[in-house]
Design a protein around this motif. Structure first.
Motif, short mmCIF file in Angstrom:
data_model
loop_
_atom_site.label_atom_id
_atom_site.label_comp_id
_atom_site.label_asym_id
_atom_site.label_seq_id
_atom_site.Cartn_x
_atom_site.Cartn_y
_atom_site.Cartn_z
N UNK A 1 0.40 -1.34 -0.24
CA UNK A 1 -0.14 0.41 0.31
C UNK A 1 0.48 1.48 0.81
N UNK A 2 0.67 1.98 -0.37
CA UNK A 2 1.04 3.65 -0.78
C UNK A 2 0.01 5.11 0.04
N UNK A 3 0.79 5.63 0.42
CA UNK A 3 -0.31 6.73 1.83
C UNK A 3 -0.56 7.83 0.44
N UNK A 4 -0.04 7.64 -0.58
CA UNK A 4 -0.02 8.82 -1.83
C UNK A 4 0.53 7.98 -2.99
N UNK A 5 -0.38 8.17 -4.18
CA UNK A 5 0.37 7.92 -5.29
C UNK A 5 0.70 9.23 -6.35
N UNK A 6 0.90 9.28 -7.12
CA UNK A 6 1.07 9.80 -8.69
C UNK A 6 -0.05 10.45 -8.38
N UNK B 1 4.26 7.67 -2.00
CA UNK B 1 4.72 8.60 0.01
C UNK B 1 4.72 6.27 0.14
N UNK B 2 5.33 5.46 0.40
CA UNK B 2 5.15 4.31 1.00
C UNK B 2 5.62 4.37 2.64
N UNK B 3 4.75 3.87 3.45
CA UNK B 3 5.22 3.46 4.36
C UNK B 3 5.06 2.01 5.45
N UNK B 4 6.25 1.76 6.29
CA UNK B 4 6.53 0.34 6.53
C UNK B 4 6.99 0.40 7.93
N UNK B 5 6.78 -0.05 8.98
CA UNK B 5 6.80 -0.08 10.56
C UNK B 5 7.40 1.03 11.02
N UNK B 6 6.51 2.16 10.50
CA UNK B 6 6.72 3.18 11.05
C UNK B 6 7.55 4.90 10.48
N UNK C 1 10.97 -7.83 -3.04
CA UNK C 1 11.37 -7.58 -3.50
C UNK C 1 11.78 -5.59 -4.04
N UNK C 2 10.73 -5.86 -3.77
CA UNK C 2 9.87 -4.65 -4.15
C UNK C 2 9.86 -3.77 -2.43
N UNK C 3 9.76 -4.14 -1.17
CA UNK C 3 10.11 -3.94 -0.11
C UNK C 3 11.33 -3.95 0.92
N UNK C 4 12.47 -5.20 -0.56
CA UNK C 4 13.93 -4.58 0.31
C UNK C 4 14.11 -3.45 -0.75
N UNK C 5 14.27 -2.69 -1.62
CA UNK C 5 14.40 -2.33 -2.06
C UNK C 5 13.99 -0.26 -1.51
N UNK C 6 12.41 -0.45 -0.91
CA UNK C 6 12.08 0.68 -0.30
C UNK C 6 12.88 0.79 0.78
N UNK C 7 13.72 -0.33 1.73
CA UNK C 7 14.23 -0.54 2.81
C UNK C 7 16.08 -0.27 2.66
N UNK C 8 16.07 0.21 1.25
CA UNK C 8 17.53 0.85 1.34
C UNK C 8 17.61 2.44 1.35
N UNK D 1 14.14 8.40 7.92
CA UNK D 1 12.89 8.80 7.49
C UNK D 1 12.24 10.10 6.63
N UNK D 2 11.76 10.08 5.26
CA UNK D 2 11.18 10.54 5.39
C UNK D 2 12.12 11.19 3.67
N UNK D 3 13.43 10.47 3.82
CA UNK D 3 14.30 10.49 2.55
C UNK D 3 13.46 9.68 0.97
#
Length: 638
Positions: free
Chosen positions: A14-19, A28-33, A81-88, A92-94
């Motif tokens: 899920x996304x908080x916001x999309x294009x 905007x993507x949120x995971x574990x705060x 893979x998507x979640x691993x990329x988001x963890x790079x 927060x907020x980068x």
């Protein structure tokens, strides 16, 4: 990308916001705060991290927007893979720039717009996060160990300035030798790893100002931050130390003074950096030769450094700058970026899902805007890009082989083989420049490529190139390609120049040529070696004489219909032939020097042949010219 109304199923990404609901601002993507912003479109600032990874066997992955209830589908291998990329991200907020999401994959205009500035996207990022696939674990472990060793070496760099034998020196020596052993092992195995075989990843690896490294197989998501900088600092310190101290170097790094520049050249290709190095095509070759004999005085050109001090005023670890300013000239920046792209690309053979991407990958690195179509076959994609480079940038791109009909003087399909650095006479050293930019190729490599050209040429429509006949010339078939001894004698007879004191010849200077001729490709039986003699008038007192050249062309070529001509696109001399109401380029003439290189012969519009290499013609000094006899009439060759 597609957007449709939907409710997010349990466990979906899920996304908080999309294009759509952010006004084009991004995702905007949120995971574990922890919230990450993925940029939509070309980044407007430099405060972002770009991601480099291998797409793999991807599928449409739905991302559900919680705000506007729409779905954005992106090409991605898996949810994991998507979640691993988001963890790079580092905080927060980068902001991230991720090609699969930042580029609207359903919008051809957005793809074209971002591909035209891809070089800027990766070079302007504060850092690039590389995610290696699970298959590349050995590469990850090697680089990780190299990074650890580099950090230790840099921490103890004052040991080099102290230059004495003690317990600390012995401890450091072991780590220096292990560092270079790992670099050599990495180079020997790089062709095995998927990340370094993909067409797109080389620009991301090369352009990163700061490079982080993560491995998909790592269970704890360890990110090796800023891995490139420390490795280059350590390698440069050790090489400069050896060059400055020579036999007086008491810290044994495992390097010899003569071999240090070659080892360093390999590290530069493995870890390219625009701010640290100038590409080999921009190296002052005369200065590099001088510094090869006097490295204690200067080493900047010998090592290809963008900025370095001369003499011993500074300790080895402070005598260079790996974060130098880039040229201010836009065209100089373009030429240097292109040269670096080709040198980096040539480290290993590249693969792509679409043929067009074998060209687009380096063209986008150089911000070349052209009509990209992923469905183009490689020849058409290459023709588009080279045409843009010639027209928009005024670049001289040399051709060495004829392998198309309809565009015989415009496109050389062996471009990739001449757009990579050639080793000098089979030795461990490379020529400074790329053949496509210098017009100079390794003779054995050039002969091998010429013998392997297909008999049936690709039909590719072209606009033709103007050619002008050179008078007072003769063309003859020199020898059968099965007669190795005669072929060697012919090429030797056209070789000019004295033995160079700068390079070490093999015991048998023709061994590489013999190896090529002893193991010919199946196409070689349909080829012949020809020579062309050109009568020239010298601008010096010697009066001139005959200028002898050679080329490989199809065996069925009717030499009675052939003539020597100057082609207008690159200004080089060719063998051309008349065919009914048209003309065609048959082969490019070369002259061989005794440094194992064969060079195209360049003639200006007035018929002057520039002698850019000392000894290229007997008794002719560097920079002298010969006046040929060139006709005024121009005909078009297709």
């Amino acid at each position: 990308m597609s957007a449709i109304n939907s409710n997010a199923p349990t466990g979906a990404i899920t996304l908080n916001r999309c294009r759509a609901c952010s006004g084009g601002d991004g995702f905007h993507y949120s995971h574990n705060g922890w919230t990450t912003k993925v940029i939509a479109g070309v980044p407007k600032t430099r405060d972002y991290k770009a991601v480099s990874y291998v797409w793999g066997e991807y599928k449409p992955l739905p991302l559900h927007c919680l705000h506007c209830k729409k779905i954005t589908q992106i090409p991605m291998e898996s949810e994991e893979k998507f979640r691993r990329i988001m963890a790079l991200t580092d905080r927060p907020g980068q902001s991230l720039w991720l090609d699969a999401l930042s580029i609207d994959q359903a919008d051809h205009a957005d793809i074209a717009a971002q591909m035209a500035v891809m070089g800027d996207i990766y070079s302007n990022a504060r850092s690039v996060a590389v995610l290696l696939p699970k298959s590349d674990g050995d590469a990850y472990r090697m680089i990780e160990e190299m990074g650890d060793l580099a950090s230790l070496i840099n921490t103890h760099q004052r040991v080099f300035d102290k230059n004495q034998k003690d317990a600390e020196t012995e401890w450091l020596e072991q780590r220096c030798k292990r560092f270079f052993a790992l670099a050599d092992e990495f180079e020997q195995n790089i062709h095995k790893w998927i990340y370094w075989r993909r067409a797109w990843t080389f620009q991301e690896w090369a352009l990163a100002y700061e490079l982080g490294l993560t491995w998909e197989g790592s269970p704890d998501l360890v990110n090796l931050a800023n891995i490139k900088g420390p490795i280059l600092q350590a390698a440069t310190t050790m090489v400069v130390y050896k060059l400055q101290c020579g036999v007086y170097a008491l810290v044994d790094t495992g390097l010899s003074r003569g071999g240090a520049p070659t080892v360093y050249a390999n590290i530069r290709r493995l870890f390219p950096d625009e701010h640290a190095f100038i590409p080999p095509d921009a190296v002052n070759e005369a200065e590099a030769r001088f510094e090869a004999f006097t490295p204690s005085i200067g080493f900047q050109n010998a090592l290809g450094l963008r900025q370095a001090a001369r003499g011993h005023d500074l300790p080895c670890y402070a005598a260079f700058n790996l974060d130098a300013a880039l040229p201010t000239s836009k065209e100089q920046r373009f030429l240097e970026r292109f040269s670096m792209a080709m040198h980096t690309r040539g480290v290993t053979k590249r693969e792509a899902r679409f043929e067009a991407d074998l060209v687009a990958s380096w063209a986008s690195m150089c911000n070349i805007a052209y009509d990209y179509d992923k469905n183009d076959l490689m020849p058409l994609a290459l023709k588009k890009v080279l045409s843009t480079m010639r027209m928009d940038h005024g670049m001289m791109i040399y051709k060495f082989q004829v392998n198309t009909r309809g565009s015989s003087g415009e496109l050389d399909l062996t471009f990739p083989e001449y757009a990579t650095a050639h080793r000098r006479g089979g030795s461990g050293t490379y020529y400074h420049g790329l053949p496509i930019l210098t017009g100079r190729a390794d003779t054995a490599t050039h002969l091998r490529i010429g013998l392997s050209q297909p008999l049936e040429m690709l039909e590719l429509k072209g606009s033709g190139v103007g050619i002008r006949k050179v008078r007072y010339t003769s063309i003859t078939q020199a020898a059968k390609l099965t007669d190795i001894k005669s072929i060697i004698e012919v090429i030797s007879s056209t070789s000019k120049g004295l033995h160079s004191p700068y390079f070490t010849e093999e015991k048998n200077p023709h061994q590489d040529l013999e190896d090529v001729l002893s193991n010919p490709s199946p196409e070689a039986v349909h080829k012949m070696l020809i020579t062309a003699s050109i009568v020239v008038e010298s601008r010096l007192e010697d009066g001139g004489g005959q200028f002898k050249t050679w080329a490989i062309c199809p065996a069925h070529t009717d030499l009675n219909k052939c003539f020597v001509a100057r082609e207008a696109l690159s200004g080089t001399l060719v063998i051309a032939t008349s065919e009914q109401d048209s003309h065609r380029v048959v082969a490019y003439l070369t002259v061989t020097d005794n440094r194992s290189a064969s060079s195209l012969i360049k003639m200006d519009e007035q018929g002057k042949i520039e002698i850019s290499s000392p000894g290229m013609l007997p008794g002719v000094p560097d920079g002298a010219t010969y006046q040929g006899y060139i006709e005024e009439e121009t005909v078009i060759a297709f």
